[in-house]
Design a protein around this motif. Structure first.
Motif, mmCIF file in Angstrom:
data_model
loop_
_atom_site.group_PDB
_atom_site.id
_atom_site.type_symbol
_atom_site.label_atom_id
_atom_site.label_comp_id
_atom_site.label_asym_id
_atom_site.label_seq_id
_atom_site.Cartn_x
_atom_site.Cartn_y
_atom_site.Cartn_z
ATOM 1 N N TYR A 214 45.880 -52.695 -44.745
ATOM 2 C CA TYR A 214 45.092 -52.268 -43.589
ATOM 3 C C TYR A 214 43.611 -52.399 -43.915
ATOM 4 N N THR B 53 44.635 -45.923 -51.088
ATOM 5 C CA THR B 53 43.410 -46.359 -50.428
ATOM 6 C C THR B 53 42.411 -46.771 -51.493
ATOM 7 N N ARG C 69 44.192 -48.121 -38.566
ATOM 8 C CA ARG C 69 44.544 -47.317 -39.727
ATOM 9 C C ARG C 69 46.048 -47.056 -39.719
ATOM 10 N N THR D 34 40.347 -51.168 -42.096
ATOM 11 C CA THR D 34 40.083 -50.248 -40.993
ATOM 12 C C THR D 34 38.712 -50.415 -40.371
ATOM 13 N N SER E 235 45.283 -49.238 -47.794
ATOM 14 C CA SER E 235 44.270 -49.148 -46.747
ATOM 15 C C SER E 235 42.889 -49.228 -47.375
ATOM 16 N N TRP F 274 41.364 -39.897 -41.868
ATOM 17 C CA TRP F 274 41.472 -41.168 -41.159
ATOM 18 C C TRP F 274 40.539 -41.225 -39.952
ATOM 19 N N GLU G 22 37.573 -49.504 -49.387
ATOM 20 C CA GLU G 22 36.987 -48.462 -48.577
ATOM 21 C C GLU G 22 35.615 -48.103 -49.102
#
Length: 658
Positions: A480, A410, A597, A482, A445, A552, A530
């Motif tokens: 991903y 991530t 996610r 999110t 992610s 998550w 993120e």
């Protein structure tokens, strides 16, 4: 005969492998949550180890010859606690070293034993408290302060030792470390040095051997640490002369201190400022393996700040002896040897730096200022940064020995996965016989859309994956994003609105929600990094407490994106609408999922096949909650192997600071 058959059955490799898988699974399992709150981030294996250490220390403290619970017994416990305390001092200092005897002989990296160092220090503090609490019952405080007796002088040093130890324990708490790691580090070194001095004056000569051993351990660690710093940052290089094309004779050599840092110019125009800075450290004179990390020091941006980062590249087999021409050296890049984050020069170290506060924020500001400056040929030339590198640290496994690799990351933790891909791609050319990898599943992610960051990651991934695919390795990748504002996907130019999670996304594409990597259609767009709290650590070794609930849970998609429910400052929807026309394919390699996610249990079970004697490695670089969730799933897989539901166990390697 039956006993011999039983022994032969127990000595078979299958029984040993099953036993190892069983104990590995138990050591990976996390403590269940209590009322939705996480009690501890430590897995059961570490908790059992700490419980065993506490039992051993407690048994040694109370194992005296005097009758139990008598006055003589209490006094003996006090003296025994003193001996146990002084005996633990070398262990605590040994576990605190980065290049000490334990790190060199046992090949253990410091971040793998940091948790033992912290808890052994707490055990030492408890045994010292036992000694101090019992002894102070029979000593008057006024005598400690005023008495000129030699015994009282020794007692004063004992009180000073306990006070120093209490100060170390207080200032080593997690809130203090997060408030200012620089203050914690400087205070920790000063306090531990003072502790050795006051202990030396407190204990009798016959008990000073642990003090000598601790001092020797610290001296050994500092000596090798400074040697590594000089080796990494001081070297002799060939320096280009001005008008060298018109001069004859050998090139000039000079001793250079530090390594040049180059900014990476963006290849895509972003409508909003990006929070990730891609930098290149040129001509690194040492090698590092994928999964290792370095500690970066930029004195021009922070005189006392050292940050850990995981390189996104692996060291190259050859190092260019001369400094490359660059726009930051007031020259233009040579058209025959372009240097970018996606195509680094030999032995360049590419770092992905997330801007939070302190040094990383100042680095992002420096990059913005550098991009706003005129051309280097103009009147305002740019200046280069100089970096000093401490490392590399870490003892990652042999990635090429596994048949299947599952890389989960991530945010900027993707650099951990990219370095592994880079190393495997190099093996395809240098030594294909060593490459045993058949399948690679790459999962990344991120939270908010950041086009330049995603483009840099995608370009590096595609370059490595193309080489691996040519060598017969099956590579699949899923990105991903999110953020709920990014839940509109583009498939072959048509816009599809996704108003739910990954299940609805699969149904929209006429797929069953199995979360299989092979069943995800390619989506074209941009995703980003993120968004963590601005006070959190900014390295790819993520060191932060997760919010309540699952990690998550903060990425759960929402079906309605009204202005009142949108995240403050989020521009993902605007970025998508601006960049849809510029989206490009990734050679059919990268699948992108927006507004959802990854479901780790389904993803890991799909990637790690239950049938087949193939070795599987799950590599995770993320926050504590994602690492814990991955460990739990791997533990369940190993328990399934013990129960006969799988043909082989699964290994896991995680990177992160707790």
């Amino acid at each position: 005969m039956p006993s011999q058959k039983r022994r032969s059955r127990l000595s078979t490799p299958g029984c040993i492998e099953t036993a190892v898988a069983f104990f590995t699974a138990l050591s990976l399992l996390s403590v269940p949550r209590l009322w939705g709150c996480r009690i501890t981030v430590l897995p059961l294996g570490k908790i059992f180890s700490l419980a065993a250490l506490a039992c051993i220390v407690s048994a040694l403290v109370v194992s005296v010859d005097a009758p139990r619970f008598s006055d003589h017994f209490i006094d003996d416990v006090a003296f025994r606690a003193a001996w146990i305390t002084i005996a633990q001092v070398p262990l605590v200092y040994l576990l605190a070293t980065k290049r000490g005897p334990l790190n060199i002989i046992a090949a253990l990296s410091y971040e793998r034993v940091n948790w033992i160092h912290r808890w052994s220090g707490r055990m030492l503090f408890l045994s010292a408290t036992t000694h101090m609490g019992i002894m102070m019952r029979s000593i008057d405080v006024s005598d400690i302060i005023r008495s000129p007796d030699k015994v009282m002088i020794v007692v004063r040093y004992g009180v000073a030792s306990y006070g120093t130890l209490a100060w170390i324990a207080l200032t080593s708490a997690l809130p203090v470390r997060r408030w200012s790691y620089r203050a914690f580090y400087l205070n920790h070194w000063a306090s531990t040095s003072v502790l050795l001095w006051v202990l030396f004056n407190h204990v009798p000569r016959s008990a000073r051997a642990p003090i000598y051993a601790s001092t020797a351990i610290v001296a050994f660690d500092r000596l090798f640490h400074y040697y590594a710093l000089v080796r990494n940052n001081v070297c002799i290089r060939v320096v280009k002369r001005r008008l060298s094309k018109f001069r004859k004779g050998p090139s000039r050599k000079a001793i250079t201190v530090g390594l040049p840092v180059k900014m990476t110019a963006p290849t895509l125009a972003s409508p909003t400022p990006e929070s990730t800075t891609v930098i290149r450290i040129c001509n690194v004179p040492f090698s590092w393996t994928p999964g290792q990390h370095v500690r970066l020091y930029l004195p021009e941006l922070g005189c006392c700040e050292v940050h850990p980062f995981t390189p996104a590249t692996c060291s190259q087999p050859a190092v260019s002896p001369a400094l490359p021409d660059d726009v930051e050296n007031d020259r233009l890049l040579s058209p025959t040897t372009p240097a970018t984050a996606e195509s680094p020069l030999p032995n360049e170290m590419v770092l992905l730096v997330r801007s939070h506060s302190g040094l990383t924020r100042r680095l992002a500001e420096y990059c913005s200022t550098w991009l706003s400056r005129p051309c280097p040929n103009a009147s305002c030339p740019s200046s280069s940064l100089t970096a000093y590198i401490d490392g590399p640290y870490g003892t990652p496994p042999a990635w090429e020995a596994y048949s299947t690799l599952v890389l989960v990351a991530t945010s900027t933790g993707v650099s951990f996965s990219l370095s592994i891909m880079d190393w495997l791609a190099q093996l395809c050319t240098l030594d294909p016989t060593r490459l045993g990898v058949k399948r690679i599943h790459f999962v990344w992610s991120v939270r908010h859309l950041e086009p330049q960051f995603e483009a840099s990651v995608a370009d590096m991934l595609v370059r490595h994956a193309t080489t691996l695919r040519d060598a017969g390795v099956d590579v699949t990748a899923v990105f991903y994003a999110t953020c709920p504002e990014a839940n509109q996907a583009v498939i072959e130019g048509e816009e599809v609105v996704i108003e739910g999670g990954e299940e609805e996304y699969m149904e929209e594409l006429d797929y069953t929600p199995k979360h299989d990597f092979d069943e995800v259609e390619e989506l074209h767009g941009f995703d980003s990094q993120e968004s963590f709290d601005s006070r959190a650590s900014s390295s790819t070794l993520i060191d932060e407490e997760a919010p309540r609930g699952s990690f998550w849970s903060q990425f759960e998609p929402r079906t309605v994106s009204s202005p009142s429910t949108r995240e403050q400052g989020c521009t993902c929807s605007f970025v998508r609408s601006q960049l849809q026309s510029n989206s490009k394919t990734s050679s059919g390699l990268v699948a992108r999922v927006y507004g959802s996610r990854p479901h780790l249990p389904s993803m890991l079970n799909s990637a790690a096949r239950a049938r087949g004697r193939e070795s599987v490695m799950v590599a995770v670089c993320s926050s504590a909650d994602v690492v814990a969730e991955s460990r739990n799933e791997v533990a369940k897989m190993n328990l399934a192997f013990v129960a006969g539901k799988r043909d082989a166990g699964v290994d896991i390697f995680s990177e992160g600071f707790s």
